[in-house]
Enzyme design. Sequence first.
Site, PDB file in Angstrom:
ATOM      1  N   ALA A 155       0.836  -1.206   0.000  1.00  0.00           N
ATOM      2  CA  ALA A 155       0.000   0.000   0.000  1.00  0.00           C
ATOM      3  C   ALA A 155       0.865   1.249   0.000  1.00  0.00           C
ATOM      4  CB  ALA A 155      -0.931   0.000   1.208  1.00  0.00           C
ATOM      5  N   TYR A 156       1.867   1.266   0.870  1.00  0.00           N
ATOM      6  CA  TYR A 156       2.765   2.419   0.940  1.00  0.00           C
ATOM      7  C   TYR A 156       3.494   2.597  -0.387  1.00  0.00           C
ATOM      8  CZ  TYR A 156       6.334   5.601   2.741  1.00  0.00           C
ATOM      9  OH  TYR A 156       7.162   6.684   2.939  1.00  0.00           O
TER      10      TYR A 156
END
EC number: 1.1.1.401
Length: 249
Positions: A155-156
């Site tokens: 996600a990051y």
Amino acid sequence: MSVFAGRYAGRCAIVTGGASGLGKQVAARIIAEGGAVALWDLNGDALAATQAEIDATHVVALDVSDHAAVAAAAKDSAAALGKVDILICSAGITGATVPVWEFPVDSFQRVIDINLNGLFYCNREVVPFMLENGYGRIVNLASVAGKEGNPNASAYSASKAGVIGFTKSLGKELAGKGVIANALTPATFESPILDQLPQSQVDYMRSKIPMGRLGLVEESAAMVCFMASEECSFTTASTFDTSGGRTTF
């Protein structure tokens, strides 16, 4: 790090994630170098403490993933400062550190909402104030994770890759209008965001840095302060690395 007296004389900045870490460090330098700053952050208590510490002109406690709140904050900060010359988008979270097939859907969405959608909202609502004056400097905080991808940080990594692509598009749209937009792509540096990660993840990221250490927040702040200044006048839609040699592209 050196302070360049008067570099930001007469300039007004909005700094998101400004209560701590890189945002706070950049805001303090802009003020020390003659500028005025509005701080935006989710943590109201830390925001008040930082305002008192560095003498920020204006503060707004908000969640950058709330578009209506960002739109209102942009108007309020522009009124408090008198204008907006600089936008530093430093607000962000890391999210879970697990493989994709174990990643909680709500956690993934939250990272995208803050790191990418929130950054879009901030740019969308602040850029018009810069266009009014024919001048602006935008620094969007990305990451080497957006270039290379870090395992167990999908996600990051995805959000920061999005920031890079977004900033390249924005910089091209603004080229010739007096407004410059670039992204910072640091490797891991010492900051409160590391508290969100297990030590094993921090150790992994350190191992990828040829210089063999984490960066200092002051080192990334020094780069941001160049990017946000008048000196950065012929580079836009680009990325600036502070990666200790990890990325060279």
